[in-house]
Design an enzyme around this catalytic site. Structure first.
Site, PDB file in Angstrom:
ATOM      1  N   ASP A  10       4.761   3.844   4.048  1.00 59.44           N
ATOM      2  CA  ASP A  10       3.423   3.244   3.874  1.00 59.44           C
ATOM      3  C   ASP A  10       2.412   4.137   3.157  1.00 59.44           C
ATOM      4  O   ASP A  10       1.310   3.685   2.844  1.00 59.44           O
ATOM      5  CB  ASP A  10       2.873   2.810   5.244  1.00 59.44           C
ATOM      6  CG  ASP A  10       2.851   3.935   6.276  1.00 59.44           C
ATOM      7  OD1 ASP A  10       3.043   3.648   7.476  1.00 59.44           O
ATOM      8  OD2 ASP A  10       2.643   5.109   5.878  1.00 59.44           O
ATOM      9  N   HIS A  56      12.206   8.481   3.667  1.00 62.16           N
ATOM     10  CA  HIS A  56      12.750   7.144   3.359  1.00 62.16           C
ATOM     11  C   HIS A  56      12.014   6.520   2.170  1.00 62.16           C
ATOM     12  O   HIS A  56      11.988   5.297   2.017  1.00 62.16           O
ATOM     13  CB  HIS A  56      12.662   6.230   4.587  1.00 62.16           C
ATOM     14  CG  HIS A  56      13.590   6.635   5.690  1.00 62.16           C
ATOM     15  ND1 HIS A  56      13.414   6.232   6.990  1.00 62.16           N
ATOM     16  CD2 HIS A  56      14.677   7.437   5.705  1.00 62.16           C
ATOM     17  CE1 HIS A  56      14.370   6.761   7.747  1.00 62.16           C
ATOM     18  NE2 HIS A  56      15.146   7.487   7.003  1.00 62.16           N
ATOM     19  N   CYS A  65      14.272   6.767 -10.342  1.00 63.35           N
ATOM     20  CA  CYS A  65      15.485   6.626 -11.155  1.00 63.35           C
ATOM     21  C   CYS A  65      16.674   7.081 -10.329  1.00 63.35           C
ATOM     22  O   CYS A  65      16.666   8.200  -9.787  1.00 63.35           O
ATOM     23  CB  CYS A  65      15.389   7.483 -12.412  1.00 63.35           C
ATOM     24  SG  CYS A  65      16.937   7.552 -13.326  1.00 63.35           S
TER      25      CYS A  65
HETATM   26  N1  APR Z   1       2.040   5.559  19.635  1.00 63.22           N
HETATM   27  C1  APR Z   1       3.188   6.191  20.034  1.00 63.22           C
HETATM   28  N2  APR Z   1       4.430   5.641  19.954  1.00 63.22           N
HETATM   29  C2  APR Z   1       4.494   4.394  19.466  1.00 63.22           C
HETATM   30  C3  APR Z   1       3.346   3.644  19.070  1.00 63.22           C
HETATM   31  C4  APR Z   1       2.076   4.289  19.160  1.00 63.22           C
HETATM   32  N3  APR Z   1       0.958   3.697  18.786  1.00 63.22           N
HETATM   33  N4  APR Z   1       3.760   2.432  18.609  1.00 63.22           N
HETATM   34  C5  APR Z   1       5.118   2.411  18.752  1.00 63.22           C
HETATM   35  N5  APR Z   1       5.560   3.584  19.265  1.00 63.22           N
HETATM   36  C6  APR Z   1       6.940   4.031  19.479  1.00 63.22           C
HETATM   37  C7  APR Z   1       7.924   2.939  19.855  1.00 63.22           C
HETATM   38  O1  APR Z   1       7.941   2.784  21.263  1.00 63.22           O
HETATM   39  C8  APR Z   1       9.240   3.513  19.322  1.00 63.22           C
HETATM   40  O2  APR Z   1       9.821   4.418  20.261  1.00 63.22           O
HETATM   41  O3  APR Z   1       7.382   4.507  18.216  1.00 63.22           O
HETATM   42  C9  APR Z   1       8.798   4.334  18.098  1.00 63.22           C
HETATM   43  C10 APR Z   1       9.079   3.651  16.763  1.00 63.22           C
HETATM   44  O4  APR Z   1      10.471   3.633  16.607  1.00 63.22           O
HETATM   45  P1  APR Z   1      11.148   2.692  15.491  1.00 63.22           P
HETATM   46  O5  APR Z   1      10.533   1.368  15.518  1.00 63.22           O
HETATM   47  O6  APR Z   1      12.618   2.796  15.683  1.00 63.22           O
HETATM   48  O7  APR Z   1      10.688   3.369  14.115  1.00 63.22           O
HETATM   49  P2  APR Z   1      11.316   4.651  13.397  1.00 63.22           P
HETATM   50  O8  APR Z   1      11.828   5.638  14.384  1.00 63.22           O
HETATM   51  O9  APR Z   1      10.334   5.117  12.435  1.00 63.22           O
HETATM   52  O10 APR Z   1      12.566   3.988  12.619  1.00 63.22           O
HETATM   53  C11 APR Z   1      13.303   4.784  11.761  1.00 63.22           C
HETATM   54  O11 APR Z   1      14.513   2.899  10.911  1.00 63.22           O
HETATM   55  O12 APR Z   1      14.317   0.721  10.397  1.00 63.22           O
HETATM   56  C12 APR Z   1      14.491   1.963   9.854  1.00 63.22           C
HETATM   57  O13 APR Z   1      13.899   2.803   7.735  1.00 63.22           O
HETATM   58  C13 APR Z   1      13.344   2.333   8.931  1.00 63.22           C
HETATM   59  O14 APR Z   1      12.136   4.417   8.784  1.00 63.22           O
HETATM   60  C14 APR Z   1      12.650   3.468   9.672  1.00 63.22           C
HETATM   61  C15 APR Z   1      13.753   4.031  10.538  1.00 63.22           C
HETATM   62 ZN    ZN Z   2      16.161   8.931 -15.078  1.00 60.28          ZN
END
Ligand code: APR
Ligand code: ZN
Length: 275
Positions: free
Chosen positions: A114, A129, A137
């Site tokens: 983001d 990511h 590229c």
């Molecule tokens: N404050 C603290 N923790 C939070 C909050 C908040 N405001 N909101 C959500 N969480 C916690 C959730 O409970 C969860 O444990 O953050 C964690 C987010 O985990 P995921 O949804 O699995 O996200 P992430 O770990 O970034 O995923 C990794 O997976 O889907 C792919 O490429 C995508 O980069 C991503 C990767």
């Molecule tokens: Zn190139």
């Protein structure tokens, strides 16, 4: 909670080389859903998750169809991009930017596409990511802003002749080597790792805390479970425990919202500095 916040502030103030690792949880308070939390995109829409696993294969098989799809995106992914485009940094992002300004935080390694850490003012950000704000590229690794790329011909091509792809890294897609190497260097160099808003279940990103803890790549291959534990301080700030908590990779978890906890940690750090 208060004790843990004071402890984290003390640990940060005493650190020589602190870095932060972040995930989708730090951006939920900016209106961008996470993936595996209770209201996560994958949790609430398994079909979208299954589709996400096909996206990179489509790029390899038919890059033109891939580009037509991502440019014409509607539905879950289209909304997700829209939410990202509108989003602004929240107090959690700004707290990490302030820690960098104070000279304490040396780098942020994020799984988030983001761009909110950069928007909040962090200078050293490794986007593990990729980013929605760039095109890459797949041959020479060069990155471009969207405005620099002509989309008259699909798939667009780089000056080197290589295929261009949006910079976002999909499931099964290799992590760009420059970001991967730089991130491992930071994980090996740090004496404090602040892990914010990630479920820590997606690899190879989830190896970084283990690399910091065991200073050993052999660990990845399960060849070195007895690797000595480094004295790096690993702190989690997350709404729920993760495998890092359960396996004792982290020293402690501060359970709650990053947008509430991180600013309080910075306040304590500043109190410490001023006295
Ligand atoms: N404050 C603290 N923790 C939070 C909050 C908040 N405001 N909101 C959500 N969480 C916690 C959730 O409970 C969860 O444990 O953050 C964690 C987010 O985990 P995921 O949804 O699995 O996200 P992430 O770990 O970034 O995923 C990794 O997976 O889907 C792919 O490429 C995508 O980069 C991503 C990767
Ligand atoms: Zn190139």
């Amino acid at each position: 909670m208060e004790d843990l916040i004071k402890r984290a502030a003390r640990d940060l103030a005493e650190s020589k080389y602190a870095i932060a690792l972040t995930g989708a949880g730090i951006s939920t308070e900016s209106g961008i859903p996470d993936f595996r939390g209770p209201k996560g995109i994958w949790t609430t829409n398994r079909e979208a998750e299954a589709k996400a696993y096909e996206r990179y294969e489509l790029f390899l098989r038919d890059p033109r169809a891939y580009w037509e799809e991502i440019l014409g995106l509607h539905g879950v992914y289209g909304n997700f991009r829209e939410q990202i485009r509108k989003a602004q940094p929240n107090p959690g992002h700004r707290a990490l930017a302030e820690l960098e300004t104070l000279g304490i935080l040396k780098c942020v390694i994020t799984q988030n596409i983001d761009g909110l850490h950069k928007k909040a003012g962090n200078k050293k950000v490794l986007e593990y990511h990729g980013s929605v704000n760039a095109v890459r590229c797949v041959s020479c690794g060069s990155r471009f802003a969207w405005e620099e790329v002509s989309l008259d011909q699909l798939p667009p091509r780089c000056k080197c002749g290589g295929l261009l792809k949006d910079d976002v890294v999909h499931f099964k897609e290799p992590i760009p080597s420059d970001v991967m190497e730089e991130s491992e260097k930071e994980a090996l160099k740090c004496d404090l790792m602040l892990i914010c808003g990630t479920s820590a279940v997606v690899y190879p990103f989830a190896n970084l805390p283990r690399l910091a803890r065991f200073r050993s790549r052999r660990l990845f291959a399960g060849l070195d479970m007895m690797a000595p534990r480094s004295n790096v301080r690993i702190i989690e700030v997350n709404a729920e425990p993760t495998p890092l908590t359960h396996e004792g990779i982290s020293d402690y978890l501060i359970q709650g919202k990053t947008g509430e906890i991180l600013p309080r940690i910075v306040e304590e750090v500043k109190k410490g500095i001023s006295t």
